[in-house]
Write an enzyme that holds these catalytic residues in place. Structure first.
Site, PDB file in Angstrom:
ATOM      1  N   LYS A  79       0.854  -1.187   0.000  1.00  0.00           N
ATOM      2  CA  LYS A  79       0.000   0.000   0.000  1.00  0.00           C
ATOM      3  C   LYS A  79       0.889   1.236   0.000  1.00  0.00           C
ATOM      4  CE  LYS A  79      -3.928   1.974   2.597  1.00  0.00           C
ATOM      5  NZ  LYS A  79      -4.792   1.829   3.786  1.00  0.00           N
ATOM      6  N   SER A 154      -9.791   1.692   2.836  1.00  0.00           N
ATOM      7  CA  SER A 154      -8.931   2.445   1.956  1.00  0.00           C
ATOM      8  C   SER A 154      -7.865   1.597   1.261  1.00  0.00           C
ATOM      9  CB  SER A 154      -8.221   3.548   2.743  1.00  0.00           C
ATOM     10  OG  SER A 154      -7.379   2.980   3.747  1.00  0.00           O
ATOM     11  N   SER A 178      -9.976  -0.538   7.093  1.00  0.00           N
ATOM     12  CA  SER A 178      -9.410  -0.460   5.746  1.00  0.00           C
ATOM     13  C   SER A 178      -8.635  -1.673   5.248  1.00  0.00           C
ATOM     14  CB  SER A 178      -8.506   0.756   5.635  1.00  0.00           C
ATOM     15  OG  SER A 178      -9.295   1.887   5.447  1.00  0.00           O
TER      16      SER A 178
HETATM   17  N1  GLN Z   1     -13.315   4.059   6.130  1.00  0.00           N
HETATM   18  C1  GLN Z   1     -12.775   4.557   7.344  1.00  0.00           C
HETATM   19  C2  GLN Z   1     -12.377   5.999   7.153  1.00  0.00           C
HETATM   20  O1  GLN Z   1     -12.689   6.514   6.153  1.00  0.00           O
HETATM   21  C3  GLN Z   1     -11.589   3.741   7.762  1.00  0.00           C
HETATM   22  C4  GLN Z   1     -10.385   4.041   6.985  1.00  0.00           C
HETATM   23  C5  GLN Z   1      -9.191   3.241   7.414  1.00  0.00           C
HETATM   24  O2  GLN Z   1      -9.315   2.213   8.079  1.00  0.00           O
HETATM   25  N2  GLN Z   1      -8.039   3.735   7.040  1.00  0.00           N
HETATM   26  O3  GLN Z   1     -11.796   6.611   7.983  1.00  0.00           O
END
Ligand code: GLN
Length: 491
Positions: A79, A154, A178
């Site tokens: 990532k 994400s 995410s």
């Molecule tokens: N979807 C959640 C957010 O937008 C979690 C994102 C994540 O785990 N990085 O913050």
């Protein structure tokens, strides 16, 4: 044989038996990437030359008859929020578009020591803020199971790449879901370790009290292999915890007889997707059949999780993202007349809409007069939620729930309504708020053939138990063996 479609342990066996070289495997991966990447768009950057050099080194060792570890020569995707020395690390943000770290994050160092091959950097929501990868500053990644749908987020690039066989395995990060939610959307295995299990040194910070790095893999054994590699105390990260790391592969040897599994009422709410509910309930039946004891439990503060998360995560984000000011590193906009204008322009041009929304929200909840009402209150509720889980874990060994309330949604379906998007993580967020580990594994498909994820949550530092439960399920079902068809035909 399609080398790109293999798992870490399958490929490792072939290397050891000298049936295949790492170079052949790496080349097979790049061929696959060049074949499908036009559709999937999982990668932000490929590092082909470096990867082939890494592969070559491993091959020379094998040729000399030296022993190799189980990640040596294995092609992996990263990532793009993980700092890689001399390789651009953008966080899918314009503000870091040309940022080249001068050091490797600890997890990268650990994988390098184990001689993994890095294929490239994977797309994500900008600074990991999102649930669909649509917030990337550069491109929208598509779900290999249905190219009109989101891969989750994400870590959408990581999950899509694993599902599309564009890497053997990948690393993602998880602040509110995410790793697990994209793993569920793409039909792969995603594990969020206990907070403090894996060093965050060299992980670009979003919400420091919630962020963790973890593996996204094709199966549970691969997850155990990567957990063995990346876990452990790191003096560079003051929040990493100095407790022994077990051999996670050993956990795979036991089944679930006598394991107590909790089913939280609050996670099966009115209006949830009926096919998700059915698949998870079938998984519960499976575990009962295999000798686990199923118990109803209650996590009464579940309804506050999303609200608490969006106060704490945005507060931390607003503070962490203050460093992108055009002075130290990253983008500096041109054409300013004074320092103030340079700051304003740099941040206005460099950050996307969602990141700006979070910075504003976070600044607001931390501001004088509101701090007590929002930030302090949210921190208190977080403690209560932790107590709820502690109480539940007195009675059970693991807790089961759906990973996400629905399968992958359509691209564009939720971009106009951030609140709807935030609800995608309703089942995953409590795990980050309380610091416990959880894994998502494939547990079914809906009528459109979209994967459904089962979330298994465990006690602090009990990843071994998660893997054990996950492995029992996986080895006696075949959901993880199905491959997306959308990429098989050209057109
Ligand atoms: N979807 C959640 C957010 O937008 C979690 C994102 C994540 O785990 N990085 O913050």
């Amino acid at each position: 044989m399609d080398l790109h479609s293999l798992t870490i342990h399958q490929l490792h066996d072939l290397f050891v038996k000298k049936k295949v070289t790492s170079k052949e495997a790496t080349e097979s991966l790049y061929r696959r990437i060049h074949e499908v990447e036009g559709k999937v768009k999982a990668y932000l950057m490929l590092t082909e030359e470096k990867a082939l050099r890494q592969a070559d080194q491993v091959d020379r060792k094998i040729a000399k008859g030296e022993e190799i570890g189980d990640l040596a020569g294995i092609p992996i995707g990263l990532k793009d929020i993980l700092c890689t020395k001399e390789i651009r690390t953008t966080c899918a943000s314009k503000i870091l578009e040309n940022y080249i770290p001068f050091y490797d994050g600890t997890v990268i160092e650990k994988l390098k020591e184990r001689e993994a091959v890095f294929l490239g950097k994977l797309n994500m929501d900008e600074f990991a803020m999102g649930s669909s990868t649509e917030n990337s500053g550069f491109q929208v990644t598509r779900n290999p199971w249905d190219l009109e749908r989101i891969p989750g987020g994400s870590s959408g690039g990581s999950a899509a790449a694993v599902a599309a066989d564009e890497c053997i395995a990948a690393l993602g990060t998880d602040t509110g879901g995410s790793i697990r939610q994209p793993a569920a959307c793409c039909g792969v295995v995603g594990l969020k370790p206990t907070y403090g299990r894996v060093s965050r040194y060299g992980l670009v910070a979003f919400a420091s009290s919630l962020d963790q790095i973890g593996p996204i893999t094709k199966d549970v054994e691969d997850s155990a292999i990567l957990m063995n590699a990346i876990s452990g105390y790191d003096p560079h990260d003051s929040t990493s915890v100095n407790v022994p790391v077990p051999d996670y592969k050993q956990s795979l040897k036991k089944d679930v007889k006598g394991i107590r599994i909790g089913i939280p009422d609050e996670y099966f709410m009115e209006g949830m997707d009926s096919e998700v509910e059915r698949s998870v309930k079938e998984a519960i039946v499976f575990f009962r059949k295999w000798g686990a004891e199923i118990r109803k439990i209650s996590l009464p503060r579940t309804e506050y999780a999303v609200a608490v998360y969006y106060i704490l995560a945005t507060a931390e984000a607003s503070s962490n993202l203050a460093r992108y000011d055009g002075v130290k590193y990253g983008l500096r906009s041109k054409g300013h007349r004074d320092l103030m204008e340079m700051y304003t322009r740099t941040r206005s041009e460099g950050f996307g809409e969602e990141v700006k929304r979070r910075i504003m929200l976070g600044t607001y909840v931390l501001s004088a007069g509101y701090y007590e009402a929002y930030y302090r209150k949210a921190s208190q509720v977080r403690t209560l939620m932790r107590n709820d889980f502690e109480e539940a874990f007195q009675k059970v060994d693991v807790i089961l729930s759906p990973t996400a309330p629905t399968p992958a949604f359509r691209i564009g379906e939720k971009t106009k309504d951030p609140l709807q998007m935030y609800l995608s993580d309703i089942h995953t967020i409590p795990v980050n708020l309380t610091g416990i580990p959880a894994v998502s594994i494939p547990c079914g498909f809906n009528h459109e053939g979209l994967p459904i994820g089962l979330q298994i949550m465990g006690k602090h530092f009990d990843e071994g138990m998660l893997l054990r439960v996950a492995y029992t399920f996986e080895q006696n079902t075949d959901f993880h063996l199905k491959k997306p068809l959308s990429l098989t035909f050209s057109g």
